[in-house]
Design a protein around this motif. Structure first.
Motif, PDB file in Angstrom:
ATOM      1  N   ASP A   1      -5.793 -18.393 -36.828  1.00 36.85           N
ATOM      2  CA  ASP A   1      -7.029 -17.616 -36.831  1.00 36.85           C
ATOM      3  C   ASP A   1      -7.909 -18.068 -37.990  1.00 36.85           C
ATOM      4  OD1 ASP A   1      -6.620 -15.867 -34.637  1.00 36.85           O
ATOM      5  OD2 ASP A   1      -5.265 -14.648 -35.853  1.00 36.85           O
ATOM      6  N   VAL A   2      -9.217 -18.002 -37.781  1.00 34.90           N
ATOM      7  CA  VAL A   2     -10.176 -18.230 -38.856  1.00 34.90           C
ATOM      8  C   VAL A   2     -11.122 -17.036 -38.876  1.00 34.90           C
ATOM      9  CG1 VAL A   2     -11.870 -19.754 -39.886  1.00 34.90           C
ATOM     10  CG2 VAL A   2     -10.037 -20.710 -38.485  1.00 34.90           C
ATOM     11  N   TYR A   3     -11.222 -16.402 -40.029  1.00 31.97           N
ATOM     12  CA  TYR A   3     -12.086 -15.236 -40.195  1.00 31.97           C
ATOM     13  C   TYR A   3     -13.371 -15.703 -40.864  1.00 31.97           C
ATOM     14  CZ  TYR A   3     -13.624 -10.617 -41.853  1.00 31.97           C
ATOM     15  OH  TYR A   3     -14.342  -9.483 -42.116  1.00 31.97           O
ATOM     16  N   PHE A   4     -14.480 -15.667 -40.120  1.00 34.05           N
ATOM     17  CA  PHE A   4     -15.780 -16.118 -40.615  1.00 34.05           C
ATOM     18  C   PHE A   4     -16.601 -14.910 -41.038  1.00 34.05           C
ATOM     19  CE2 PHE A   4     -14.295 -19.207 -37.537  1.00 34.05           C
ATOM     20  CZ  PHE A   4     -14.515 -20.419 -38.161  1.00 34.05           C
ATOM     21  N   ARG A   5     -17.315 -15.049 -42.162  1.00 40.96           N
ATOM     22  CA  ARG A   5     -18.130 -13.958 -42.683  1.00 40.96           C
ATOM     23  C   ARG A   5     -19.473 -14.486 -43.151  1.00 40.96           C
ATOM     24  NH1 ARG A   5     -13.255 -13.764 -44.996  1.00 40.96           N
ATOM     25  NH2 ARG A   5     -14.026 -14.480 -47.027  1.00 40.96           N
ATOM     26  N   ASN A   6     -20.503 -13.649 -42.943  1.00 40.08           N
ATOM     27  CA  ASN A   6     -21.861 -13.924 -43.426  1.00 40.08           C
ATOM     28  C   ASN A   6     -22.508 -15.094 -42.678  1.00 40.08           C
ATOM     29  OD1 ASN A   6     -21.574 -11.869 -45.304  1.00 40.08           O
ATOM     30  ND2 ASN A   6     -20.921 -13.255 -46.938  1.00 40.08           N
ATOM     31  N   ASP A   7     -23.545 -14.742 -41.891  1.00 46.63           N
ATOM     32  CA  ASP A   7     -24.340 -15.740 -41.156  1.00 46.63           C
ATOM     33  C   ASP A   7     -23.464 -16.639 -40.301  1.00 46.63           C
ATOM     34  OD1 ASP A   7     -26.625 -14.722 -42.337  1.00 46.63           O
ATOM     35  OD2 ASP A   7     -26.592 -16.165 -43.985  1.00 46.63           O
ATOM     36  N   VAL A   8     -22.689 -16.017 -39.426  1.00 46.59           N
ATOM     37  CA  VAL A   8     -21.800 -16.786 -38.555  1.00 46.59           C
ATOM     38  C   VAL A   8     -22.602 -17.336 -37.374  1.00 46.59           C
ATOM     39  CG1 VAL A   8     -19.681 -16.755 -37.204  1.00 46.59           C
ATOM     40  CG2 VAL A   8     -19.905 -15.268 -39.211  1.00 46.59           C
ATOM     41  N   ASP A   9     -22.396 -18.597 -37.060  1.00 46.97           N
ATOM     42  CA  ASP A   9     -23.093 -19.251 -35.956  1.00 46.97           C
ATOM     43  C   ASP A   9     -22.075 -20.055 -35.158  1.00 46.97           C
ATOM     44  OD1 ASP A   9     -24.927 -20.254 -34.219  1.00 46.97           O
ATOM     45  OD2 ASP A   9     -26.071 -21.401 -35.685  1.00 46.97           O
TER      46      ASP A   9
ATOM     47  N   ALA B   1     -23.428 -13.883 -35.453  1.00 47.42           N
ATOM     48  CA  ALA B   1     -22.768 -12.625 -35.811  1.00 47.42           C
ATOM     49  C   ALA B   1     -22.711 -12.459 -37.312  1.00 47.42           C
ATOM     50  CB  ALA B   1     -21.352 -12.587 -35.222  1.00 47.42           C
ATOM     51  N   ASP B   2     -22.508 -11.214 -37.731  1.00 44.54           N
ATOM     52  CA  ASP B   2     -22.266 -10.947 -39.149  1.00 44.54           C
ATOM     53  C   ASP B   2     -20.888 -11.457 -39.547  1.00 44.54           C
ATOM     54  OD1 ASP B   2     -24.716  -9.750 -39.335  1.00 44.54           O
ATOM     55  OD2 ASP B   2     -23.953  -7.705 -39.151  1.00 44.54           O
ATOM     56  N   SER B   3     -19.906 -11.231 -38.679  1.00 44.31           N
ATOM     57  CA  SER B   3     -18.551 -11.704 -38.947  1.00 44.31           C
ATOM     58  C   SER B   3     -17.781 -11.773 -37.642  1.00 44.31           C
ATOM     59  CB  SER B   3     -17.831 -10.773 -39.931  1.00 44.31           C
ATOM     60  OG  SER B   3     -17.714  -9.473 -39.387  1.00 44.31           O
ATOM     61  N   LEU B   4     -16.805 -12.665 -37.581  1.00 45.52           N
ATOM     62  CA  LEU B   4     -15.957 -12.761 -36.398  1.00 45.52           C
ATOM     63  C   LEU B   4     -14.673 -13.494 -36.744  1.00 45.52           C
ATOM     64  CD1 LEU B   4     -16.056 -15.888 -35.124  1.00 45.52           C
ATOM     65  CD2 LEU B   4     -18.302 -15.130 -34.369  1.00 45.52           C
ATOM     66  N   ILE B   5     -13.670 -13.318 -35.899  1.00 45.19           N
ATOM     67  CA  ILE B   5     -12.400 -14.022 -36.020  1.00 45.19           C
ATOM     68  C   ILE B   5     -12.240 -14.917 -34.802  1.00 45.19           C
ATOM     69  CG2 ILE B   5      -9.883 -13.784 -36.110  1.00 45.19           C
ATOM     70  CD1 ILE B   5     -10.262 -11.104 -37.470  1.00 45.19           C
TER      71      ILE B   5
ATOM     72  N   GLU C   1      -9.041 -19.627 -28.065  1.00 45.77           N
ATOM     73  CA  GLU C   1     -10.494 -19.832 -28.100  1.00 45.77           C
ATOM     74  C   GLU C   1     -11.237 -18.512 -27.871  1.00 45.77           C
ATOM     75  OE1 GLU C   1     -12.100 -23.364 -26.102  1.00 45.77           O
ATOM     76  OE2 GLU C   1     -10.025 -23.876 -25.606  1.00 45.77           O
ATOM     77  N   VAL C   2     -10.646 -17.427 -28.323  1.00 41.39           N
ATOM     78  CA  VAL C   2     -11.255 -16.099 -28.217  1.00 41.39           C
ATOM     79  C   VAL C   2     -11.804 -15.697 -29.571  1.00 41.39           C
ATOM     80  CG1 VAL C   2     -10.822 -13.647 -27.786  1.00 41.39           C
ATOM     81  CG2 VAL C   2      -9.795 -15.380 -26.299  1.00 41.39           C
ATOM     82  N   VAL C   3     -13.031 -15.181 -29.597  1.00 38.35           N
ATOM     83  CA  VAL C   3     -13.613 -14.668 -30.829  1.00 38.35           C
ATOM     84  C   VAL C   3     -13.616 -13.144 -30.771  1.00 38.35           C
ATOM     85  CG1 VAL C   3     -15.038 -16.692 -31.270  1.00 38.35           C
ATOM     86  CG2 VAL C   3     -15.964 -14.838 -29.902  1.00 38.35           C
ATOM     87  N   SER C   4     -13.268 -12.534 -31.888  1.00 39.16           N
ATOM     88  CA  SER C   4     -13.320 -11.079 -32.043  1.00 39.16           C
ATOM     89  C   SER C   4     -14.305 -10.777 -33.156  1.00 39.16           C
ATOM     90  CB  SER C   4     -11.935 -10.520 -32.384  1.00 39.16           C
ATOM     91  OG  SER C   4     -10.985 -10.892 -31.410  1.00 39.16           O
TER      92      SER C   4
END
Length: 680
Positions: A172-180, A190-194, A200-203
């Protein structure tokens, strides 16, 4: 004595020495996992910084190993006391041949197994690749963090953000702030997503926008499959599809391949192209064929500029079809009866392949009409047909949103058409006959209205040759009772709506209730089945079945057949009543203007007034035809045509049993009083 003393001292000393030796701990084992093993070092040096610090330097290509992890670099410095490595140039960390990390600078703390990498950092795990310029990576936990921007490239998807956390164990990769997220089919901001590299599923949590060729989605929480474009949202979500239709719900599940969607909780569909809005607590829809099934307090709003129409029922269904063949559908005037076998498409016979009425335990639809749909209706993923002849609508109230992708949408919608039987009939739209048209047929014919003065109280004394008016050779309302649709009409798709049960219709000028309803955009007719009632102003219309014709989304005509009756309540509380076999009515600006009641015999109870609007009596009469004229939605004139029989009772001499016709009932308590009632 001296010798004894010496021996005693010796044994005491020996005893103390043995005890002291027994208390000394064994030497600690060497922690080889912390120690560095130099595998390769073409140029090695030892530097003593002080009496406590000695460094080892390696140049010309260093290879250092700690446990199952191997470090490669152009050069390195090792502090064996603090277990720290600093490496420079073409740094590569091979962690048990599973995770590979690269960079241009490394500071590694061996006691914590934490690596700090800078400049052109790359981490790959055979699933995806993480790029950044600043990475903190714990080899023991498999968790890495970047704080100054990074991106992940995996299976054609590129995900960037200002901050992120990588989890080696779960991929998993947890992305935060200005996710594209930029993918082959989707673009997500998004603001944030995993993101999970396996599935290949994003949450995501926080404001999120998803776009592709089919939909534009705005939400704050849910999951989205970048591979299949399937989605599940658990917060208030709005979706705009390629046709411009918008649907919103608290919870939503989308299946891209089939086009199916499930909406739960305050769901709304807004279709501006077709001019309607649907609200419900549960909606199943198909965005590819533009069909939907709404339940749990559904309401459809037909949008108009000043007077929108609201339609409610237990269930609403709408779709497109090419199989409503108006060219072949006819309905004989006298064939509407309990025997439904006489109602069929012209030139065909009713068989098992023709849809039949299914009676349910809770309630039934009208048993006096049949439908002319054929089995060759085009199939869609919200299938209108069951493979069996005796399909039943499935109760979907127990289906949870958590089971959204497992829902078989066919079981929700199959047999919906099977549960409704629709007669197809068109009637002449010629204007109502003028009174003068009748009076010109015979010089001796005189028009007698119940409201005139000096009307005899006993109808037996009336000269029937004067009262009875010969029927014209061509009655404009009867000559074209059945009009076939232009045979040149192309069989393009037609949108239709079905509502059942406990159907209610409300707008400011007209209200209605019935058990079920069918509406087609092809002819703009509301077909109301089983105990339908229509109210307009102070008038109430009933019948076994009622067709309500609309024009520009306003009431234009109505037709009621079998046990049809119109009741008009006066301000004084009297009930004018006219009943017959059939009833035709016309509206002007959405308000009732003229009606004709026919039957053998048509009957009426009418409270006549003089020119000063004072009541002079009640006329109980019958005839072949009764024409009713309205002014300001109140009954103003009544005209009797052919074989008229009746009696006028003075107001103080009206028998109680003569005040009402057979089957009279005033149903104002069922009348929707405002549009908010439909949402309750």
């Amino acid at each position: 004595m001296r010798l004894l003393t010496k021996l005693l001292c010796f044994f005491i000393f020996l005893f103390i020495a043995v005890n002291l030796y027994a208390q000394v701990a064994p030497p600690a084992k060497r922690d080889t996992t912390r120690e560095f093993e130099i595998i390769r070092g073409p140029s090695m040096r030892t530097l003593e910084l002080d009496s406590l610090t000695t460094l080892q330097t390696i140049a010309g290509g260093a290879v250092i190993k700690q446990g199952t992890t191997t470090f490669y670099s152009d050069s390195a410095i090792i502090n064996p006391v603090t277990h720290v490595i600093e490496a420079f140039g073409n740094v590569h960390i091979n962690q048990a041949d599973s995770v590979q990390t690269y960079g241009q600078y490394l500071k590694y703390i061996g006691t914590e197994k934490t690596a700090y990498l800078k400049r052109d950092v790359k981490l790959t795990d055979k699933k995806g690749t993480l790029f950044t310029n600043d990475l903190d990576y714990n080899l023991n936990t498999g968790i890495g963090n970047y704080h100054n921007g990074g991106k992940v490239i995996d299976k054609g998807n590129t995900i960037t953000s200002k901050e992120g956390t990588y989890y080696a164990d779960t991929k998993d990769v947890y992305f935060r702030n200005d996710v594209d997220v930029i993918g082959p089919k989707n673009r997500i901001k998004a603001d944030s997503l995993i993101y999970n590299m396996y599935s290949e599923v994003v949450s995501f949590t926080g404001n999120t926008n998803i776009k592709n060729k089919e939909v534009d989605i705005t939400t704050t929480q849910g999951t989205y499959d970048l591979k299949t474009s399937n989605a599940f949202f658990t917060s208030r979500t709005a979706v705009k599809d390629s046709s411009g239709r918008v649907y919103v719900a608290n919870n939503m599940a989308l299946e891209d391949k089939s086009g199916n969607a499930q909406l739960e909780g305050n769901a709304v569909i807004k279709d501006s192209a077709n001019g309607f809005i649907v609200t419900a607590n549960q909606i199943f829809l198909n965005k590819k064929n533009n069909s939907f099934l709404a339940s749990r307090k559904p309401v459809m709003i037909i949008i108009q500029k000043n007077d929108s129409t609201y339609v409610a029922g237990d269930t609403l269904f709408s779709g497109y079809t090419t199989s409503i063949n108006y060219n072949e559908m006819t309905l004989k005037k006298d064939s509407v009866s309990k025997d439904t076998s006489s109602l069929k498409p012209a030139g065909e016979s009713i068989s098992n392949d023709t849809l039949s009425l299914k009676k349910r335990r809770d309630s039934t639809l009208s048993d006096s009409v049949t439908i002319g749909f054929k089995k060759n209706i085009s199939q869609d993923s919200l299938s209108l047909y069951s493979k069996k002849d005796s399909a039943h609508v499935t109760d979907t109230s127990h289906i949870s949103v958590d089971q959204q992708m497992k829902v078989d949408s066919t079981s929700k919608a199959e047999s919906i058409i099977d549960s409704l039987k629709m007669p197809l009939r068109a009637f002449s739209k010629k204007p109502p006959p003028n009174v003068q048209d009748y009076t010109q047929k015979s010089d001796s014919a005189k028009l007698v209205l119940p409201g005139q003065k000096n009307v005899p109280t006993d109808s037996s004394s009336i000269d029937t040759s004067v009262v009875n008016i010969n029927k014209p050779e061509s009655d404009s309302l009867e000559k074209e009772d059945i009009i076939k649709t232009d045979t040149s009409h192309k069989t393009d798709s037609v949108r239709y709506f079905i509502a059942f049960h406990h159907v209610k219709i409300f707008n400011d000028s007209l209200q209605s209730v019935s058990d079920s309803l069918f509406f087609s955009s092809k002819d703009s007719i509301f077909r109301l089945f089983k105990d339908p009632v229509i109210w307009s102003g102070d008038s109430q219309v009933t019948g076994d079945t009622i067709f309500l014709y609309t024009k520009n989304k306003k009431a234009d005509r109505l037709f009621a057949f079998d046990r049809s009756m119109v009741v008009n309540k006066t301000k004084e509380g009297f009930f004018n009543q006219m009943a017959g076999k059939t009833l035709n009515g016309y509206f002007v600006n959405g308000k009732i203007d003229y009606m004709r009641v026919k039957g053998s015999q048509a009957e009426s109870v009418y409270y006549a007034r003089d020119d000063d609007s004072a009541y002079i009596g009640m006329n109980r009469a019958s005839g072949d035809v009764i024409d009713l004229y309205f002014k300001n939605e109140s009954l103003s004139k009544v005209l009797f045509v052919n074989d008229v029989k009746g009696k006028m009772y003075p107001m103080r001499e009206i028998p109680a049993e003569e005040k009402i016709l057979k089957n009279f009932i005033w149903l104002d308590d069922r009348r929707p009083k405002n549009k908010l009632e439909l949402f309750e």
